[in-house]
Design a protein around this motif. Structure first.
Motif, PDB file in Angstrom:
ATOM      1  N   LEU A 128       1.030  -1.214   0.536  1.00  0.00           N
ATOM      2  CA  LEU A 128      -0.358   0.304  -0.143  1.00  0.00           C
ATOM      3  C   LEU A 128       0.819   1.270  -0.188  1.00  0.00           C
ATOM      4  O   LEU A 128       0.554   2.409  -0.469  1.00  0.00           O
ATOM      5  CB  LEU A 128      -1.029   0.057   0.900  1.00  0.00           C
ATOM      6  CG  LEU A 128      -2.054  -0.763   1.092  1.00  0.00           C
ATOM      7  CD1 LEU A 128      -2.193  -1.811   2.948  1.00  0.00           C
ATOM      8  CD2 LEU A 128      -3.133  -0.925   0.638  1.00  0.00           C
ATOM      9  N   GLY A 129       1.948   0.691   0.843  1.00  0.00           N
ATOM     10  CA  GLY A 129       3.085   2.073   0.658  1.00  0.00           C
ATOM     11  C   GLY A 129       2.983   2.311  -0.728  1.00  0.00           C
ATOM     12  O   GLY A 129       3.493   3.238  -1.421  1.00  0.00           O
ATOM     13  N   THR A 130       3.474   1.357  -1.214  1.00  0.00           N
ATOM     14  CA  THR A 130       4.394   1.775  -2.356  1.00  0.00           C
ATOM     15  C   THR A 130       3.146   2.244  -4.050  1.00  0.00           C
ATOM     16  O   THR A 130       3.320   2.826  -4.722  1.00  0.00           O
ATOM     17  CB  THR A 130       4.999   0.356  -3.481  1.00  0.00           C
ATOM     18  OG1 THR A 130       5.500  -0.609  -2.442  1.00  0.00           O
ATOM     19  CG2 THR A 130       5.167  -0.168  -4.756  1.00  0.00           C
ATOM     20  N   GLU A 185       2.083  13.480   3.796  1.00  0.00           N
ATOM     21  CA  GLU A 185       0.671  13.262   4.819  1.00  0.00           C
ATOM     22  C   GLU A 185      -0.085  11.675   4.182  1.00  0.00           C
ATOM     23  O   GLU A 185       0.332  11.209   5.679  1.00  0.00           O
ATOM     24  CB  GLU A 185      -0.157  14.247   4.508  1.00  0.00           C
ATOM     25  CG  GLU A 185      -1.146  14.273   5.404  1.00  0.00           C
ATOM     26  CD  GLU A 185      -2.001  15.538   4.931  1.00  0.00           C
ATOM     27  OE1 GLU A 185      -3.203  15.177   5.736  1.00  0.00           O
ATOM     28  OE2 GLU A 185      -2.032  16.132   4.301  1.00  0.00           O
ATOM     29  N   TYR A 186       0.116  11.680   3.372  1.00  0.00           N
ATOM     30  CA  TYR A 186      -0.734  10.020   3.097  1.00  0.00           C
ATOM     31  C   TYR A 186      -0.044   8.840   3.951  1.00  0.00           C
ATOM     32  O   TYR A 186      -0.870   7.963   4.919  1.00  0.00           O
ATOM     33  CB  TYR A 186      -1.139  10.310   1.423  1.00  0.00           C
ATOM     34  CG  TYR A 186      -2.083  10.870   1.196  1.00  0.00           C
ATOM     35  CD1 TYR A 186      -2.440  11.955   1.548  1.00  0.00           C
ATOM     36  CD2 TYR A 186      -1.367  10.429  -0.472  1.00  0.00           C
ATOM     37  CE1 TYR A 186      -3.414  12.177   0.937  1.00  0.00           C
ATOM     38  CE2 TYR A 186      -2.836  11.792  -1.500  1.00  0.00           C
ATOM     39  CZ  TYR A 186      -3.650  12.077  -0.277  1.00  0.00           C
ATOM     40  OH  TYR A 186      -4.330  12.864  -0.781  1.00  0.00           O
ATOM     41  N   VAL A 219      -8.074   5.123   5.061  1.00  0.00           N
ATOM     42  CA  VAL A 219      -6.395   6.063   4.970  1.00  0.00           C
ATOM     43  C   VAL A 219      -6.276   7.205   4.179  1.00  0.00           C
ATOM     44  O   VAL A 219      -7.294   7.041   2.776  1.00  0.00           O
ATOM     45  CB  VAL A 219      -5.807   5.446   4.468  1.00  0.00           C
ATOM     46  CG1 VAL A 219      -4.362   5.716   4.213  1.00  0.00           C
ATOM     47  CG2 VAL A 219      -5.445   4.250   5.713  1.00  0.00           C
ATOM     48  N   LYS A 220      -5.989   8.007   4.558  1.00  0.00           N
ATOM     49  CA  LYS A 220      -5.831   9.563   3.446  1.00  0.00           C
ATOM     50  C   LYS A 220      -5.582   9.468   2.082  1.00  0.00           C
ATOM     51  O   LYS A 220      -3.908   8.876   2.208  1.00  0.00           O
ATOM     52  CB  LYS A 220      -5.171  10.703   3.832  1.00  0.00           C
ATOM     53  CG  LYS A 220      -5.801  11.048   4.913  1.00  0.00           C
ATOM     54  CD  LYS A 220      -5.008  12.226   5.754  1.00  0.00           C
ATOM     55  CE  LYS A 220      -6.403  13.066   7.146  1.00  0.00           C
ATOM     56  NZ  LYS A 220      -5.370  14.014   7.518  1.00  0.00           N
ATOM     57  N   GLY A 221      -5.507   9.708   0.884  1.00  0.00           N
ATOM     58  CA  GLY A 221      -5.269   8.909  -0.357  1.00  0.00           C
ATOM     59  C   GLY A 221      -5.452   7.778  -0.812  1.00  0.00           C
ATOM     60  O   GLY A 221      -4.655   6.824  -2.221  1.00  0.00           O
ATOM     61  N   TRP A 225      -9.757   2.422  -6.217  1.00  0.00           N
ATOM     62  CA  TRP A 225      -8.972   2.234  -7.406  1.00  0.00           C
ATOM     63  C   TRP A 225      -7.974   0.991  -6.874  1.00  0.00           C
ATOM     64  O   TRP A 225      -7.214   0.378  -6.793  1.00  0.00           O
ATOM     65  CB  TRP A 225      -8.653   3.189  -7.993  1.00  0.00           C
ATOM     66  CG  TRP A 225      -7.877   2.044  -8.773  1.00  0.00           C
ATOM     67  CD1 TRP A 225      -8.306   1.533 -10.666  1.00  0.00           C
ATOM     68  CD2 TRP A 225      -6.749   3.194  -9.056  1.00  0.00           C
ATOM     69  NE1 TRP A 225      -7.155   1.822 -11.431  1.00  0.00           N
ATOM     70  CE2 TRP A 225      -6.636   2.477 -10.543  1.00  0.00           C
ATOM     71  CE3 TRP A 225      -5.230   2.786  -7.975  1.00  0.00           C
ATOM     72  CZ2 TRP A 225      -4.568   2.255 -11.100  1.00  0.00           C
ATOM     73  CZ3 TRP A 225      -3.930   2.225  -8.114  1.00  0.00           C
ATOM     74  CH2 TRP A 225      -3.466   2.041 -10.069  1.00  0.00           C
ATOM     75  N   THR A 226      -7.469   1.896  -5.728  1.00  0.00           N
ATOM     76  CA  THR A 226      -6.215   1.391  -5.108  1.00  0.00           C
ATOM     77  C   THR A 226      -6.922   0.210  -4.242  1.00  0.00           C
ATOM     78  O   THR A 226      -5.710  -0.884  -4.084  1.00  0.00           O
ATOM     79  CB  THR A 226      -5.544   2.537  -3.886  1.00  0.00           C
ATOM     80  OG1 THR A 226      -4.982   3.919  -4.860  1.00  0.00           O
ATOM     81  CG2 THR A 226      -3.766   2.184  -2.808  1.00  0.00           C
ATOM     82  N   VAL A 227      -7.253   0.100  -3.625  1.00  0.00           N
ATOM     83  CA  VAL A 227      -7.788  -1.329  -2.851  1.00  0.00           C
ATOM     84  C   VAL A 227      -8.041  -2.272  -3.942  1.00  0.00           C
ATOM     85  O   VAL A 227      -7.789  -3.505  -3.084  1.00  0.00           O
ATOM     86  CB  VAL A 227      -9.324  -0.836  -2.212  1.00  0.00           C
ATOM     87  CG1 VAL A 227      -9.607  -2.196  -1.623  1.00  0.00           C
ATOM     88  CG2 VAL A 227      -9.395   0.534  -0.949  1.00  0.00           C
ATOM     89  N   ASP A 228      -8.395  -2.076  -5.163  1.00  0.00           N
ATOM     90  CA  ASP A 228      -9.306  -2.246  -5.777  1.00  0.00           C
ATOM     91  C   ASP A 228      -7.373  -3.173  -6.654  1.00  0.00           C
ATOM     92  O   ASP A 228      -7.889  -4.344  -6.918  1.00  0.00           O
ATOM     93  CB  ASP A 228      -9.639  -2.262  -7.322  1.00  0.00           C
ATOM     94  CG  ASP A 228     -11.643  -2.405  -6.703  1.00  0.00           C
ATOM     95  OD1 ASP A 228     -11.526  -2.616  -6.254  1.00  0.00           O
ATOM     96  OD2 ASP A 228     -12.066  -1.171  -7.768  1.00  0.00           O
ATOM     97  N   MET A 229      -6.400  -2.534  -6.653  1.00  0.00           N
ATOM     98  CA  MET A 229      -5.742  -2.495  -7.135  1.00  0.00           C
ATOM     99  C   MET A 229      -4.859  -4.089  -6.505  1.00  0.00           C
ATOM    100  O   MET A 229      -4.263  -4.457  -6.715  1.00  0.00           O
ATOM    101  CB  MET A 229      -4.501  -1.549  -7.765  1.00  0.00           C
ATOM    102  CG  MET A 229      -4.845  -0.750  -8.535  1.00  0.00           C
ATOM    103  SD  MET A 229      -5.058  -1.560 -10.268  1.00  0.00           S
ATOM    104  CE  MET A 229      -6.880  -1.781 -10.837  1.00  0.00           C
TER     105      MET A 229
END
Length: 313
Positions: A128-130, A185-186, A219-221, A225-229
């Motif tokens: 998730l950081g990446t 910040e994210y 989480v901010k940011g 879409w990020t969750v799906d990836m």
């Protein structure tokens, strides 16, 4: 005699005046009641119309929710129980054109991704950081920033800092790696939510799509879409369709031979999410592989599959 007559006329006129006033008063009351009744009827009619509109809106909303229900039909892990082979057979029966894309080269590529790590051994914080670092940045530039970010930390247990280590760094220190203030910040917010157990990666394997989405989207940011990836590419969930992904959308247009309407403005999404869900219904419960193939038929590189990726999804 004449005085008596005048007096009689006065009395008569007075009576007539009183009668007229009484009639006028009654008429006014009737008019007032009539107006009140009419007003009441109008208000009742408006209320009824509003209720009908609300019922229609509710029905439309429910219908839209049904149409837009993009939740996985069932949870399988693509790296377990021969689900890749099952997915191939499923596509051969349900969408032979899609199955035809899966040549030996692409199968080897997808197997290689699945073998990177078991879904139960994923370093969720790193993944998730990446994802945050790579957001809206060219692949090579993002890789360079990630490398500098990692170099900020002198001791690393598994090639990536822990949430605690990230929280020890200030926004300014994180920005020195090339991160924007917002991304710094994210990353700190992500680290804080891992540390306080808002996000519980140890339970991901037994959690539903909705449960994982709720945790990560706090989480901010991080959006859907990020969750799906993450679910597709790191946890290997089998039935994820990222309707917000431009590459998947373009792939669906190409695969299904869709024609973009002439009156479709640049700001309008085509195909719409509900159309994507409907068109790919036959891919369930293996929409993850189908979506991955939509990238492949356009030569879109996926993070982690090619060290020299030119285009990141």
């Amino acid at each position: 005699m004449s005085g008596f007559r005048r007096s009689s006329r006065v009395v008569k006129q007075t009576k007539e005046l009183k009668n007229n006033r009484a009639v006028s008063s009654i008429q006014k009351k009737r008019n007032k009641n009539s107006v009140a009744q009419t007003t009441k009827e109008i208000v009742e009619k408006i209320v009824k119309q509003d209720e009908e509109k609300n019922l229609q809106k509710t029905a439309i909303t429910r219908q839209s929710m049904r149409k837009l229900d993009n939740r996985p039909s069932i949870l399988y892990f693509m790296d377990k129980d021969a689900h890749l082979e099952k997915a191939i057979e499923h596509f051969k029966n349900q969408d032979p054109k899609l199955a035809a894309y899966l040549n030996d080269k692409l199968l080897l590529k997808y197997r290689s991704r699945l073998s990177r790590h078991s879904a139960g051994l994923v370093n969720a914080f790193r993944c998730l950081g990446t994802a945050i670092i790579y957001q809206q940045i060219h692949g090579k530039a993002a890789a360079s920033i990630e490398s500098r970010f990692i170099q900020l930390f002198t001791t690393l247990s598994n090639g990536f800092p822990t949430p605690e280590q990230v929280l020890e760094k200030s926004i300014e220190e994180l920005r020195s790696a090339g991160l924007s203030a917002r991304k710094a910040e994210y990353l700190r917010d992500l680290a804080a939510k891992f540390k306080d157990q808002t996000i519980q990666p140890e339970h991901f394997e037994s959690m539903s799509y909705e449960e994982i989405s709720k945790q990560l989207c706090s989480v901010k940011g991080i959006g859907q879409w990020t969750v799906d990836m993450f679910l597709m590419l790191d946890l290997h969930h089998s039935d994820i369709l990222p309707v917000g992904d431009l590459g998947v959308r373009k792939g669906i247009i190409k695969h299904f031979g869709l024609t973009i309407p002439s009156n479709c403005s640049k700001s309008k999404v085509f195909p719409a999410p509900d159309q994507m869900i409907e068109l790919t219904r036959c891919w369930r419960p293996y929409r993850t592989l189908g979506a991955w193939l939509m990238w492949q038929i356009q030569d879109i590189k996926v993070v982690g599959e090619d060290a020299h990726a030119e285009e990141i999804v």
